[in-house]
Design an enzyme around this catalytic site. Structure first.
Site, short mmCIF file in Angstrom:
data_model
loop_
_atom_site.label_atom_id
_atom_site.label_comp_id
_atom_site.label_asym_id
_atom_site.label_seq_id
_atom_site.Cartn_x
_atom_site.Cartn_y
_atom_site.Cartn_z
N TRP A 60 0.95 -1.50 0.23
CA TRP A 60 0.18 0.14 0.36
C TRP A 60 0.89 1.20 0.11
CZ3 TRP A 60 -1.78 2.74 5.40
CH2 TRP A 60 -3.32 3.60 4.37
N ASP B 250 -2.24 -6.16 8.67
CA ASP B 250 -3.17 -5.31 8.12
C ASP B 250 -3.54 -5.82 7.79
OD1 ASP B 250 -4.06 -3.02 7.38
OD2 ASP B 250 -2.15 -2.34 6.26
N LYS C 9 -14.15 0.63 5.06
CA LYS C 9 -13.77 0.14 3.81
C LYS C 9 -15.46 -0.27 4.11
CE LYS C 9 -10.88 2.54 1.89
NZ LYS C 9 -9.23 1.86 1.61
#
Ligand SMILES: Cc1ncc(COP(=O)(O)O)c(C=O)c1O
Length: 393
Positions: free
Chosen positions: A127, A208, A243
Site C-alpha cells: 500500500w 494489516d 471500507k
C-alpha cells in the site's frame, strides 16, 4: 521559520482526484481513489450505519472524553471480529484508533519502544502509504518479494526464501486479505507455509487488515490472523473500519496485540496507552460507537453482513465484467488475473505510458502503476473502458 520549507511533492492519488474532477469529458472514469462505489458511482452511508447513528443521537447523553483506549465495547467487538475464538483472552488486548492509519502509527511507536533496531519487512509492492507512514514514524523498512507484476502471480517461493533468511525478531507486515495494490492473496495452504517460516524464524507478524469481508467472508478473510494467533507468542494486528463499514471520514480502526502471557499483555497495554497520549490523546468516538452498536445488535449485525456481501459481490461482478469485455475487445491479451484478484484493487498490468494515454486520450484515470479500483467500473462504463484499454495496447 517557514522560509526554510519547500512545497511537499503532490500526493499522486489526491492529484488524480482533482484532475478527474476538472476533466470536462462526460465519459471520464475514475479508477484511482480508494473508496467503494455503487453501480451509480456513489459512496453512500450504509443503511445500517444510518440506523445505528439514529439510535446514538437518540440515546447518547455525553460527549465527555473517552479514555486513550477508546470505547471498551467497540474494542471487545473488534477483537472478536478479528480473532474469533482463536486466541487466549488473557494474552490479547485491543485499543480503538483513528482509522487503520492511526492504528499503524501507534503500532509503529510500539515497535520502536520495544525493539528499536528491528526491521519491518513489507511486501513488494505494498500500500502506497505503508512506507511513508511507518518510515515517517521512524521504523526501518525493507521489501520482501510478493508479486510478479509481469506474470500476475504471487512470488511465493521467493517470498518464503526471503523470509527464511531474515534475522530472528524482525517484523513481517502482511496484508490479511485483499492485498493492496495487487489484489492477490495467498491461498490457505500458502498462508500456512508462510506461517511455518514465521514460526521457525521467530519473526513477529504485523498484520494489516483493512478489507475484512471484502474477499470471501468475515471469517475466511481473517484466516491468517487466526492461524498465526494459534501459533506465535506475539503479534500485532491493525484493523480499519473505513471500507467494510463505509466509515472512511469518521476514522475508525483498532490495534490488537498478542503477548506471551497476561503480565506481558498488561505491560504492552500500558505502553500503548501512553503512546496514544503522546500522539492524539484520545481517539474520535462517533464512528466507533456506530460500529459497536452494529456489532452488538443481532438485527443490525445481520443487516451489515448483507450490505457487506453486496459490496463484495459488486466488486467481484465488475472484475468478471471487465475481463469479459476485454476478451472481446483485446482477444490477444490475457486479463484473467483481474478475476483472480480479491477486494477493491488489482493491477491492470499496462505500462506507465499506456496509463498516461488512457488519461489523456480517453479520460480514464488510474495511478501510474496501473492499479485500478474495481469499484469505479459500472455496467454502463465497462464497454467504453475495455475499448479504451484495448486502444492503448
Ligand atoms: C492496506 C491498507 N491499510 C490501511 C489502510 C488505512 O485505512 P484508513 O486509515 O482509511 O482506515 C488502507 C486504506 O486504503 C489500506 O489499503
Amino acid at each position: 521559520m517557514f522560509e526554510t520549507l519547500q512545497a511537499a511533492p503532490p500526493d499522486a492519488i489526491l492529484g488524480l482526484i482533482t484532475e478527474h474532477k476538472n476533466d470536462p469529458r462526460p465519459q471520464k472514469i475514475d479508477l484511482g481513489v480508494g473508496v467503494f462505489r455503487t453501480a451509480e458511482g456513489e459512496t453512500p452511508v450504509l443503511d445500517v450505519v444510518k440506523q445505528a447513528e439514529q439510535r446514538i443521537i437518540d440515546t447518547q447523553d455525553s460527549k465527555a472524553y473517552i479514555g486513550t483506549a477508546g470505547d471498551p465495547q467497540f474494542n471487545a467487538s473488534m477483537q472478536a471480529l478479528t480473532f474469533g475464538d482463536s486466541v487466549d483472552a488473557d494474552r490479547v488486548a485491543t485499543i480503538q484508533a483513528p482509522g487503520g492509519s492511526g492504528s499503524l502509527r501507534v503500532a509503529a511507536s510500539l515497535i520502536l519502544r520495544a525493539r528499536p533496531n528491528a526491521t519491518v519487512w513489507v511486501s513488494d509492492p505494498t500500500w502506497g502509504n505503508h512506507v511513508p507512514l511507518l518510515g515517517g514514524a521512524g521504523l526501518t523498512l525493507e521489501p520482501y518479494p510478493y508479486y510478479d507484476t509481469d506474470a500476475h502471480v504471487l512470488r511465493l517461493d521467493a517470498m518464503l526464501e526471503s523470509l527464511a533468511a531474515l534475522p530472528r525478531g524482525d517484523l513481517v507486515l502482511l496484508h490479511a486479505c485483499c492485498h493492496n495494490p495487487s489484489g492477490m492473496d495467498p491461498s490457505e495452504d500458502e498462508w500456512r507455509a508462510i506461517a511455518d517460516v514465521i514460526v521457525e524464524r521467530e519473526l513477529v507478524p504485523f498484520v494489516d487488515m483493512a478489507y475484512q469481508g471484502f474477499a470471501h467472508s468475515l471469517n475466511d478473510d481473517a484466516f491468517i490472523v487466526r492461524h498465526l494467533a494459534e501459533r506465535v507468542p506475539e503479534m500485532l494486528v491493525c484493523n480499519s473500519c473505513s471500507k467494510n463499514f463505509g466509515l472512511y471520514r469518521d476514522r475508525v480502526g483498532s490495534l490488537s496485540f498478542l503477548a506471551a502471557d497476561k503480565t506481558a499483555r498488561d505491560i504492552v497495554y500500558s505502553q500503548v496507552n501512553s503512546i496514544v497520549r503522546t500522539i492524539y490523546s484520545v481517539p474520535p468516538d462517533h464512528g466507533a460507537v456506530v460500529v459497536a452498536t452494529i456489532l452488538n445488535d443481532k438485527e443490525l449485525k445481520a443487516a451489515w453482513r448483507v450490505e457487506l456481501a453486496e459490496m463484495r459481490g459488486r466488486l467481484r461482478e465488475m472484475r468478471v465484467l471487465l475481463n469479459d469485455a476485454l476478451k472481446e475487445k483485446a482477444p490477444d491479451h490475457d486479463f484473467s488475473h483481474l478475476v483472480r484478484a480479491r477486494g477493491m484493487f488489482c493491477f491492470l498490468g499496462i505500462t506507465q505510458d499506456q496509463v498516461n494515454r488512457l488519461k489523456k486520450d480517453y479520460g480514464v484515470y488510474m495511478v501510474g502503476s496501473s492499479r485500478i479500483n474495481t469499484a469505479g467500473i459500472t455496467a454502463h462504463n465497462v464497454e467504453y473502458l475495455a475499448e479504451s484499454i484495448a486502444a492503448t495496447l
